[in-house]
Design an enzyme around this catalytic site. Structure first.
Site, PDB file in Angstrom:
ATOM      1  CG  ASP A   9      -1.891   1.034   1.501  1.00 30.76           C
ATOM      2  OD1 ASP A   9      -2.343   1.956   0.227  1.00 30.76           O
ATOM      3  OD2 ASP A   9      -2.163   1.597   2.485  1.00 30.76           O
ATOM      4  CB  SER A  10       0.169   4.752  -0.540  1.00 24.48           C
ATOM      5  OG  SER A  10      -0.800   4.932   0.205  1.00 24.48           O
ATOM      6  CB  CYS A  72      -3.413   0.340  -2.251  1.00 29.49           C
ATOM      7  SG  CYS A  72      -3.721   2.388  -2.590  1.00 29.49           S
ATOM      8  CD  GLU A 150       1.182   6.484   6.070  1.00 21.85           C
ATOM      9  OE1 GLU A 150      -0.181   5.800   5.779  1.00 21.85           O
ATOM     10  OE2 GLU A 150       2.103   5.745   6.316  1.00 21.85           O
ATOM     11  CB  CYS A 182      -9.353   5.208   1.212  1.00 26.57           C
ATOM     12  SG  CYS A 182      -7.681   5.545   1.796  1.00 26.57           S
ATOM     13  CG  HIS A 184      -4.698   5.235   4.629  1.00 27.60           C
ATOM     14  ND1 HIS A 184      -4.088   4.702   3.465  1.00 27.60           N
ATOM     15  CD2 HIS A 184      -3.318   5.797   5.388  1.00 27.60           C
ATOM     16  CE1 HIS A 184      -2.484   4.400   3.591  1.00 27.60           C
ATOM     17  NE2 HIS A 184      -2.381   5.278   4.554  1.00 27.60           N
TER      18      HIS A 184
HETATM   19  N1  DGL Z   1      -4.620   3.401   1.064  1.00 31.94           N
HETATM   20  C1  DGL Z   1      -4.928   3.803  -0.162  1.00 31.94           C
HETATM   21  C2  DGL Z   1      -6.230   3.299  -0.887  1.00 31.94           C
HETATM   22  O1  DGL Z   1      -6.833   2.302  -0.313  1.00 31.94           O
HETATM   23  C3  DGL Z   1      -4.516   5.297  -0.757  1.00 31.94           C
HETATM   24  C4  DGL Z   1      -4.091   6.385   0.269  1.00 31.94           C
HETATM   25  C5  DGL Z   1      -3.281   7.341  -0.588  1.00 31.94           C
HETATM   26  O2  DGL Z   1      -2.228   6.830  -0.782  1.00 31.94           O
HETATM   27  O3  DGL Z   1      -3.899   8.135  -0.989  1.00 31.94           O
HETATM   28  O4  DGL Z   1      -6.571   4.132  -1.668  1.00 31.94           O
END
Ligand code: DGL
Length: 278
Positions: A9-10, A72, A150, A182, A184
């Protein structure tokens, strides 16, 4: 043999998926790559994310993964099909849980919280077309929200204001399900539950993706042992950042302090890869 699963993931978002997978089979060998040097993905061009996803997937494959999970939504939206063309191993992706949200909705009015990239992507458009024909869907792009998560900020005025402003209209219109588009945002469940009326359901994709991953592994002959926890013992999740490992560790600590249900995570040294962030 116990399967090795590579997840990326990011940032910390996909840890909710890694945790769900770990709960299903604690003996799985999970290696988690957090692309924090390139965070956030949400506002980046899909081509850029696609290129990056190949680099990360290649690293996880090189490290011996038997299957990959793109934990992600933004990266899955931009790169999943491409990754499946490039790599010859099972790859499980994520998408906003529009289908289960609509199915669980009585009012047939739902909201989808997502990054700008996912919100404007063709994958979400396709999902809406397929599963939400007879429903009203409020797509809510949330620039900056994943950034707060984050940074370990999963509660407090800034998060509340951002969510309250976005959800006001759909809730007023009668939305009774909110899809978390998302990874996150899974860590925002407590604040969302507090902000939303009690009858509004939060729909998350972490569990279904973990289930799907177990299924894919079983198809490849990696049967989960009976009484998974005991057989083979519980493994730590091995977590690497492409950026600052200390910052990643601090965020994980904040998430735990805020009540996130995360298994034991071992943080490895930062892995530098690809060109620097522009
Ligand atoms: N966690 C990521 C998602 O599910 C993206 C968060 C990001 O880097 O903007 O989309």
């Amino acid at each position: 043999m116990v399967a090795r699963v590579g997840i990326f993931d990011s940032g910390v978002g996909g840890l909710s998926v890694a945790a769900a997978l770990h709960r299903r089979q604690p003996s799985l060998r999970i290696r988690y790559l957090a692309d924090t040097a390139f965070f956030p993905y949400g506002g980046r061009h899909p081509d850029e994310i696609r290129e990056r996803a190949v680099v990360l997937a290649a690293q996880l494959v090189e490290d011996g993964a038997d299957a990959l999970v793109v934990a992600c939504n933004t990266a899955s939206s931009a790169a999943l099909e491409h990754l499946r063309e490039v790599f010859d191993l099972p790859i499980v992706g994520m998408e906003p849980p529009v289908k289960p949200a609509v199915e669980s909705s009585t009012s047939r009015i739902v909201a989808v919280l997502a990054t700008p990239g996912t919100a404007s992507g063709s994958r979400l458009a396709r999902l809406n077309e397929r599963f939400a024909q007879d429903a009203r869907v409020f797509t809510l792009p949330m620039p900056g929200l994943a950034d707060l998560v984050e940074a370990g900020e999963v509660d407090g005025a800034r998060v509340e204001e951002m969510l309250a402003a976005a959800l006001e209209e759909p809730v007023r219109a009668g939305a009774d399900a909110v899809a978390l588009g998302c990874t996150h945002y899974g860590f925002l469940r407590p604040v969302l539950a507090r902000l939303l009326p009690a009858h509004v359901r939060l729909v998350d994709a972490a569990e279904p993706v973990a289930r799907r991953t177990m299924h894919v592994l079983a198809e490849r002959g990696f049967a989960a042992p009976e009484g998974a926890g005991e057989a083979g013992g519980a493994e730590d999740i091995l977590c690497y950042a492409t950026g600052d490992a200390t910052a990643l560790e601090a965020t994980i600590t904040s998430l735990r302090d805020a009540g996130a249900d995360l298994p034991s995570i071992r943080i490895g040294p930062s892995v530098r890869m690809g060109r620097p962030v522009g």
